[in-house]
Scaffold this motif. Sequence first.
Motif, PDB file in Angstrom:
ATOM      1  N   LEU A  31       5.777  29.322  81.188  1.00 26.48           N
ATOM      2  CA  LEU A  31       6.161  29.025  82.566  1.00 26.48           C
ATOM      3  C   LEU A  31       5.671  30.132  83.480  1.00 26.48           C
ATOM      4  CD1 LEU A  31       9.813  27.867  81.821  1.00 26.48           C
ATOM      5  CD2 LEU A  31       7.784  26.424  82.101  1.00 26.48           C
ATOM      6  N   GLU A  32       4.893  29.762  84.487  1.00 26.61           N
ATOM      7  CA  GLU A  32       4.297  30.729  85.415  1.00 26.61           C
ATOM      8  C   GLU A  32       4.777  30.421  86.832  1.00 26.61           C
ATOM      9  OE1 GLU A  32       2.680  33.329  87.638  1.00 26.61           O
ATOM     10  OE2 GLU A  32       2.380  33.528  85.469  1.00 26.61           O
ATOM     11  N   ARG A 225      -4.269  25.512  74.383  1.00 24.52           N
ATOM     12  CA  ARG A 225      -4.200  24.050  74.461  1.00 24.52           C
ATOM     13  C   ARG A 225      -4.730  23.403  73.183  1.00 24.52           C
ATOM     14  NH1 ARG A 225      -6.202  24.729  80.642  1.00 24.52           N
ATOM     15  NH2 ARG A 225      -4.122  24.794  81.604  1.00 24.52           N
ATOM     16  N   LYS A 226      -5.698  24.043  72.556  1.00 24.07           N
ATOM     17  CA  LYS A 226      -6.235  23.524  71.287  1.00 24.07           C
ATOM     18  C   LYS A 226      -5.134  23.384  70.250  1.00 24.07           C
ATOM     19  CE  LYS A 226      -9.311  24.975  67.498  1.00 24.07           C
ATOM     20  NZ  LYS A 226     -10.301  26.000  67.061  1.00 24.07           N
ATOM     21  N   TYR A 227      -4.181  24.308  70.261  1.00 25.78           N
ATOM     22  CA  TYR A 227      -3.101  24.291  69.275  1.00 25.78           C
ATOM     23  C   TYR A 227      -1.815  23.668  69.815  1.00 25.78           C
ATOM     24  CZ  TYR A 227      -6.117  27.106  66.342  1.00 25.78           C
ATOM     25  OH  TYR A 227      -7.173  27.546  65.568  1.00 25.78           O
ATOM     26  N   GLY A 228      -1.934  22.967  70.948  1.00 26.64           N
ATOM     27  CA  GLY A 228      -0.806  22.199  71.431  1.00 26.64           C
ATOM     28  C   GLY A 228       0.108  22.909  72.405  1.00 26.64           C
ATOM     29  N   GLY A 229      -0.193  24.143  72.762  1.00 29.71           N
ATOM     30  CA  GLY A 229       0.628  24.861  73.724  1.00 29.71           C
ATOM     31  C   GLY A 229       0.322  24.409  75.148  1.00 29.71           C
ATOM     32  N   GLU A 230       1.247  24.670  76.065  1.00 25.86           N
ATOM     33  CA  GLU A 230       1.045  24.277  77.454  1.00 25.86           C
ATOM     34  C   GLU A 230       1.472  25.400  78.387  1.00 25.86           C
ATOM     35  OE1 GLU A 230       3.407  20.957  78.663  1.00 25.86           O
ATOM     36  OE2 GLU A 230       5.285  21.774  77.851  1.00 25.86           O
ATOM     37  N   VAL A 231       0.797  25.466  79.544  1.00 26.97           N
ATOM     38  CA  VAL A 231       1.166  26.388  80.617  1.00 26.97           C
ATOM     39  C   VAL A 231       1.507  25.553  81.842  1.00 26.97           C
ATOM     40  CG1 VAL A 231       0.435  28.289  82.095  1.00 26.97           C
ATOM     41  CG2 VAL A 231      -0.361  28.189  79.742  1.00 26.97           C
ATOM     42  N   LEU A 232       2.654  25.848  82.430  1.00 26.08           N
ATOM     43  CA  LEU A 232       3.081  25.119  83.621  1.00 26.08           C
ATOM     44  C   LEU A 232       3.136  26.082  84.800  1.00 26.08           C
ATOM     45  CD1 LEU A 232       6.000  23.001  82.082  1.00 26.08           C
ATOM     46  CD2 LEU A 232       3.591  22.356  82.361  1.00 26.08           C
ATOM     47  N   PRO A 233       2.115  26.042  85.688  1.00 24.62           N
ATOM     48  CA  PRO A 233       2.157  26.879  86.891  1.00 24.62           C
ATOM     49  C   PRO A 233       3.238  26.375  87.845  1.00 24.62           C
ATOM     50  CG  PRO A 233      -0.072  26.062  86.417  1.00 24.62           C
ATOM     51  CD  PRO A 233       0.884  25.262  85.590  1.00 24.62           C
ATOM     52  N   CYS A 234       3.555  27.205  88.851  1.00 18.36           N
ATOM     53  CA  CYS A 234       4.538  26.864  89.890  1.00 18.36           C
ATOM     54  C   CYS A 234       5.895  26.524  89.284  1.00 18.36           C
ATOM     55  CB  CYS A 234       4.036  25.715  90.759  1.00 18.36           C
ATOM     56  SG  CYS A 234       2.470  26.063  91.582  1.00 18.36           S
ATOM     57  N   HIS A 235       6.242  27.187  88.196  1.00 18.33           N
ATOM     58  CA  HIS A 235       7.549  27.054  87.563  1.00 18.33           C
ATOM     59  C   HIS A 235       8.166  28.452  87.457  1.00 18.33           C
ATOM     60  CE1 HIS A 235       6.306  22.996  86.529  1.00 18.33           C
ATOM     61  NE2 HIS A 235       7.497  22.758  85.998  1.00 18.33           N
ATOM     62  N   LYS A 236       8.880  28.828  88.493  1.00 17.52           N
ATOM     63  CA  LYS A 236       9.519  30.147  88.506  1.00 17.52           C
ATOM     64  C   LYS A 236      10.861  30.071  87.788  1.00 17.52           C
ATOM     65  CE  LYS A 236      11.163  33.847  91.523  1.00 17.52           C
ATOM     66  NZ  LYS A 236      11.307  34.307  92.920  1.00 17.52           N
TER      67      LYS A 236
END
Length: 494
Positions: A31-32, A225-236
């Motif tokens: 979460l970013e 992302r290749k290994y299924g992880g995710e990054v969600l910007p604008c999530h403080k």
Amino acid sequence: MKGHVVIIGSGLGGLSSGIILAKNGYKVTILEQESQVGGCLQCFKRDGVKFETGMHFIGSASKGQTLQRLLHYLEAEVPLSPLNPEGYEVIALNGRRYSFANGRQRFIDGLCRFFPDQRPNLNRLCDTIESLAKASNLHSLTRPDTESAISTEYQLRSLNDVIDELITDIELRKVVVGNLPLYGAVKDKTPFSTYAFVMDFYNQSAYRIIGGSERLTDALLRTLRKYGGEVLPCHKVVEVVCNDQRVTGVRCDNGIFFEADTVISDIHPARLIDIVHSPLLRPAYRHRIQKIPNTIGGFSVYLHFKPKSVPYMNYNFYSYNTDTPWNCEQYTDDDWPRGYLYMHLCDHEDQQYANSGVILSYMHMRDVEKWKGTKVGQRGADYERFKKLHAHRLLSCAEKDFPGLTDQLQTFYTSTPLTYYDYTGTQDGSMYGIMKDINLGPAARVHHRTKIPNLLLTGQNVNSHGILGVLVGTLVTCGELIDSETLFDQIVHG
């Protein structure tokens, strides 16, 4: 899946932790709070020209060296441009220019041109640096045959104390620490071990990332992302939610709750404890974290050069207006800046002319404290005058070392510790996070574990700043979820 790991912050520590855990079967959500990921790896553009925020060059990236092996494990291959192996760092001090060359023998030979009688002492210095680096299996990716007390000794002794013991020439003592802005060293406080790891890291090899450090962010995101992880910007993240025993998840400013088996924080520990309301973090711990001093911030002038006017400089340049690199952080309004660091960005392979560069000097957050709480671009005319005054002071210093530089500028931009605070989330606009201070002992260190069993820390404040320091800290943090032997074997043997 082995469990859900939520990571707060998408800096190098957060991204690398996410990759390692995702590769080992964990569900990973990062979460970013900002729209742009990468933390201090961020770049930005003005008028189509790129500038770097924090990480301007890397070391130990030649084949088989430590960083190259770590990046290979993270599957983060990035294009590199070598800095000048005969002088990747140039130190301007007392009217002379001294070069740090890659490789032990070249490093010693280069300095012996000015200090011929100091060869035995320089050999002793290199011996000490190498012994300390090899004593850490994570820094060297080797298994020490025996446990050594050398790491402990040099974590408890100041940099200047050890240098004064090893080097007898007064001028050379200053020269060998001429790149201390790389880690914000403070006399009688910074441990020798910090210096040793930095010198070992860059003396092996030194490179710039072609296209800027955001290329590393892009590569890490692809692997995650290749290994299924995710990054969600604008999530403080505004709250780390706990029951009476552990963390249960995190809540964002948009109201979304993310349930988690483990939470890893890549933000400054002082900012983390503000959003953890659980009594599991005791008042004494909170007080200690809030009181730990941070390294100094910086004032930067970002240079946009006229086309084909400035030859590309494949080294870093440090200059001092006093007779020593020490105590530049003790400036006054009248004598700022006492020194500066000047670098170019490498846009493409075999670059002939620079498009952009940066001049950086120390600056305390207190100098811009009165504008804290204002929004970027809306800080007022006084703030703009402050920045313009300091930019011209810094440019005047650089002009003495590089005559005609200001005439070669198309325009320039500036940033202060307040800018850094807003864009990267570093406490007090600090360049390198928490300060290592031998006088504070364990009180100046932040452990990767907290009293909450499933709340862990990563990033530059846990182990050390810089790409290698952060990645070493990442390995320590991930070692809480993955057997350390397994992790070590994955890196070393693939």
